[in-house]
Design a protein around this motif. Structure first.
Motif, PDB file in Angstrom:
ATOM      1  N   ASN A  79      -1.080   4.107  -0.081  1.00 46.78           N
ATOM      2  CA  ASN A  79      -1.019   4.911   1.138  1.00 46.78           C
ATOM      3  C   ASN A  79       0.378   5.497   1.312  1.00 46.78           C
ATOM      4  OD1 ASN A  79      -3.647   4.623   1.857  1.00 46.78           O
ATOM      5  ND2 ASN A  79      -3.296   3.353   3.659  1.00 46.78           N
ATOM      6  N   ASN A  80       0.726   6.367   0.411  1.00 46.28           N
ATOM      7  CA  ASN A  80       1.979   7.115   0.483  1.00 46.28           C
ATOM      8  C   ASN A  80       1.840   8.308  -0.452  1.00 46.28           C
ATOM      9  OD1 ASN A  80       4.638   7.872   1.071  1.00 46.28           O
ATOM     10  ND2 ASN A  80       5.404   5.772   0.914  1.00 46.28           N
TER      11      ASN A  80
ATOM     12  N   TYR B 212       4.010   3.120  10.833  1.00 46.74           N
ATOM     13  CA  TYR B 212       3.483   3.652   9.576  1.00 46.74           C
ATOM     14  C   TYR B 212       2.032   4.100   9.708  1.00 46.74           C
ATOM     15  CZ  TYR B 212       3.437   4.517   4.593  1.00 46.74           C
ATOM     16  OH  TYR B 212       3.382   5.145   3.364  1.00 46.74           O
TER      17      TYR B 212
ATOM     18  N   PHE C 159       7.247  11.259   7.838  1.00 49.30           N
ATOM     19  CA  PHE C 159       7.776  10.058   7.190  1.00 49.30           C
ATOM     20  C   PHE C 159       9.097   9.645   7.826  1.00 49.30           C
ATOM     21  CE2 PHE C 159      10.030   7.749   3.817  1.00 49.30           C
ATOM     22  CZ  PHE C 159       9.082   6.796   3.505  1.00 49.30           C
TER      23      PHE C 159
ATOM     24  N   TYR D 242       6.176  10.140  -4.557  1.00 52.29           N
ATOM     25  CA  TYR D 242       7.104   9.104  -4.109  1.00 52.29           C
ATOM     26  C   TYR D 242       6.770   7.762  -4.753  1.00 52.29           C
ATOM     27  CZ  TYR D 242       9.983   6.482  -0.738  1.00 52.29           C
ATOM     28  OH  TYR D 242      10.929   5.671  -0.151  1.00 52.29           O
ATOM     29  N   GLN D 243       5.491   7.461  -4.849  1.00 53.83           N
ATOM     30  CA  GLN D 243       5.077   6.188  -5.411  1.00 53.83           C
ATOM     31  C   GLN D 243       5.232   6.153  -6.934  1.00 53.83           C
ATOM     32  OE1 GLN D 243       5.540   4.607  -2.811  1.00 53.83           O
ATOM     33  NE2 GLN D 243       3.679   3.362  -2.703  1.00 53.83           N
TER      34      GLN D 243
ATOM     35  N   ASP E  47       3.021  -1.287  -2.731  1.00 52.19           N
ATOM     36  CA  ASP E  47       4.014  -1.902  -1.852  1.00 52.19           C
ATOM     37  C   ASP E  47       3.625  -3.326  -1.478  1.00 52.19           C
ATOM     38  OD1 ASP E  47       5.388   0.481  -1.949  1.00 52.19           O
ATOM     39  OD2 ASP E  47       4.573   1.221  -0.057  1.00 52.19           O
TER      40      ASP E  47
END
Length: 245
Positions: A144-145, A69, A79, A149-150, A24
């Motif tokens: 850091n997710n 976050y 989330f 999802y990433q 990100d």
């Protein structure tokens, strides 16, 4: 460029045998996507403020001025809860009423679909990754997710082909803990001291990687870390000029 070359070459690492990236705002322009999606969905709610005001509200949401976050990473919020906290904070800046309850659930679902349509890589990302492929240097991502999802984010942004993607869930801890960085090295099959890490956060990315034994550079695209004392670059074109091997 000489500073980066000398630091990497003179650190006792030898040649760089692998590269790990944050995702990100390092590879994917998440801030621009968040601002665009936010403005698209809040035209009515922000109708009482001018364009500059609306942009400021959208930036506060994208930049997480609520500090939500980190609370999500600490397990204090889900989330969706952290996103709602950011929404409430940004709306509060202009005395607007944010959606709540079922209305927020509906808004969040539409926002997720909308923001995904705006996910794009920065212009220097694809050429740099292609250079690494041509050189035979494996690369991956540490984020850091959630890993799933990433991975989807990279695919949607048009960035497939990563040798490893590590999420805070699969690593068992978020950055700046050493575990995510070491998991990335393991996935690449490279030693930490020969694995370059590139990220945009001075603490989570740069300090975390260095503490885990990886050489690192801070990617400061907006020149917001002028007082940073470590190795800082403005874009990936700088790294493209460095002979890794």
């Amino acid at each position: 460029m000489n500073e980066v070359r000398n630091a990497l070459g003179g650190s006792g690492t030898g040649s760089i045998q692998g590269v790990l990236f944050d995702i990100d705002d390092t590879l994917v322009d998440l801030r621009a996507a968040a601002i665009a999606a936010f403005l698209e969905l809040t035209t009515e709610e922000l109708g009482h403020v001018d364009e500059a005001g609306a942009n400021a509200v959208a930036a506060a949401f994208a930049d997480d001025k609520a500090g939500a976050y980190e609370r999500y990473m600490a397990g204090e919020l889900t989330f969706l809860e952290q996103r709602e906290m950011r929404l409430r904070h940004s709306f509060g800046l202009v005395n607007a009423e944010p959606p709540a309850g079922e209305q927020y659930q509906s808004w969040a679902a539409i926002y997720e679909k909308t923001v995904r349509s705006y996910w794009r890589p920065f212009d220097d990302v694809t050429p740099h990754l292609e250079q690494l492929r041509a050189m035979g240097i494996p690369f991956g991502a540490v984020s850091n997710n959630l890993e799933s999802y990433q991975r989807a984010k990279l695919e949607i942004a048009g960035l497939p082909g990563f040798d490893v993607v590590v999420g805070s869930d699969t690593a068992g801890a978020p950055k700046p803990a050493a575990a995510p960085f070491l998991a990335g090295c393991k996935g690449l099959g490279s030693r930490p001291e020969q694995t370059l890490y590139v990220g945009d956060n001075p603490v989570n990315d740069y300090a975390g990687a260095r503490n885990a034994g990886l050489p690192a550079v801070l990617l400061d695209r907006g020149s917001v870390h002028q007082d940073f004392s470590g190795i800082r670059i403005r874009d990936l074109w700088v790294l493209a000029a460095i002979p890794f091997t």
